[in-house]
Design an enzyme around this catalytic site. Sequence first.
Site, PDB file in Angstrom:
ATOM      1  N   GLY A 116       0.824  -1.211   0.000  1.00 42.56           N
ATOM      2  CA  GLY A 116       0.000   0.000   0.000  1.00 42.56           C
ATOM      3  C   GLY A 116       0.853   1.253   0.000  1.00 42.56           C
ATOM      4  N   TYR A 117       1.388   1.607  -1.172  1.00 44.21           N
ATOM      5  CA  TYR A 117       2.238   2.787  -1.300  1.00 44.21           C
ATOM      6  C   TYR A 117       1.552   3.872  -2.136  1.00 44.21           C
ATOM      7  CZ  TYR A 117       6.680   1.090   0.743  1.00 44.21           C
ATOM      8  OH  TYR A 117       7.670   0.674   1.586  1.00 44.21           O
ATOM      9  N   SER A 118       1.397   3.636  -3.440  1.00 44.19           N
ATOM     10  CA  SER A 118       0.934   4.676  -4.370  1.00 44.19           C
ATOM     11  C   SER A 118      -0.479   5.141  -4.036  1.00 44.19           C
ATOM     12  CB  SER A 118       0.959   4.147  -5.809  1.00 44.19           C
ATOM     13  OG  SER A 118       2.273   3.825  -6.209  1.00 44.19           O
ATOM     14  N   SER A 150      -0.788  -4.087  -6.571  1.00 42.27           N
ATOM     15  CA  SER A 150      -0.693  -5.402  -7.195  1.00 42.27           C
ATOM     16  C   SER A 150      -1.206  -6.494  -6.262  1.00 42.27           C
ATOM     17  CB  SER A 150       0.757  -5.711  -7.570  1.00 42.27           C
ATOM     18  OG  SER A 150       1.257  -4.757  -8.468  1.00 42.27           O
ATOM     19  N   GLU A 234      13.457  -4.283  -3.311  1.00 40.75           N
ATOM     20  CA  GLU A 234      12.637  -4.532  -4.488  1.00 40.75           C
ATOM     21  C   GLU A 234      13.488  -4.782  -5.726  1.00 40.75           C
ATOM     22  OE1 GLU A 234       8.533  -2.631  -6.359  1.00 40.75           O
ATOM     23  OE2 GLU A 234       9.911  -1.351  -5.232  1.00 40.75           O
ATOM     24  N   SER A 360       8.420   6.095 -11.482  1.00 44.65           N
ATOM     25  CA  SER A 360       8.556   6.517 -12.877  1.00 44.65           C
ATOM     26  C   SER A 360      10.007   6.868 -13.209  1.00 44.65           C
ATOM     27  CB  SER A 360       7.664   7.737 -13.151  1.00 44.65           C
ATOM     28  OG  SER A 360       8.172   8.874 -12.477  1.00 44.65           O
TER      29      SER A 360
END
Length: 384
Positions: A116-118, A150, A234, A360
């Site tokens: 739960g980041y973005s 995801s 990651e 990004s």
Amino acid sequence: MEFGSAPEDEAFRGEVRAWLGAHAKADVDRRSWERALGAAGWIGLGWAEGGYGNRTATLTQQVAWAEEYARSAAPPRSGHIGENLLAPTLIAHGSSEQKARFLPPVAAGEELWCQGYSEPGAGSDLAGVRTAAVREADGYRVSGQKIWTSLAHEADWCFVLARTEPGSRRHHGLSFLLVPMDQPGRVEVRPIRQMTGTSDFNEVFFDGAHARAEHVVGGEGNGWRVAMSLLGFERGVSTLAQQIGFAEELGRVVRDAVRTGAVDDPVVRERLVRQWAELRVMRWNALRTLGGSAAEPGAPSVAKLLWGGWHQRLGELAVLVRGAAASVGPADWSAAAPYELDAAQHLFLFSRADTVYGGSDQVQRTIIAERVLGLPREPKGVES
């Protein structure tokens, strides 16, 4: 000597191949597959020192496992977020109670996780978190929205970066919370349909979801430090396994170019050779930096920049070499059912997101500029 060619590593690789050959089945459901991996001791390689994992394996052997898994065309993993992101973060920052509670179920393939980041409106700006966690007597009440999450539709738990200090800004006042997903009326998951027709990503809405006080990793207010540490994990061993999949995709593109005659075009030939050469460079760079991310703060961002752009260019090449045939689907696209894509079409469409998700390209370049080159920081508003 080739990487991982020592006798003990070759023996380990042979064991991996034999097990995967006997057990990997494409039609097995993903949760059952995670449990099968856990029961055989293939989850949590290298955690055994703390008593939380399964097998003891050197770093080289962990790479061998990941590479052989990719080569075997084994089922997609649902547990990789818990194994490769949460677990090393808990090992580095978690309390002994947190490790004892959460690592064994991950190693057994029993509990699945999402990240739960973005958030909407923040994009890759992780410090722009607006999800709030309000302190209560027995924990926290979490409210807010996460996006591009995801496997949230399969997950039992979510590690959530939330703002626990009212009025704080940017990277201050954040905490890293472990939140159970099974909270009807408090946690809602909405799949996001992508242009590939699939729904691997989700929106997650927290409406007063409960997180226990003892499930804050690294202590309240230290979420930014924990979150940054996780992003380093990651880009670890999994990068080398990812490159095995890239090599197989490149091989398919080359075969298509030969079959269609596109390889006779010197421009196409040059692009194919460049893709091959760049993939080799990415592997050598990954081997060079393996295990050394703490000493090279920009290494994860460089790796993401390299493979994101490379994979996107491969997707473009995959449809280019097929010519007009690339615009025709394997089934009737006029049907009401979700449309089907062949491998090249899926590669082209899905890879459009490679330079966006996971941070990004613009964000990665900013990280390199500020943390590695020491350039002036980009203005981001007034810090509190």
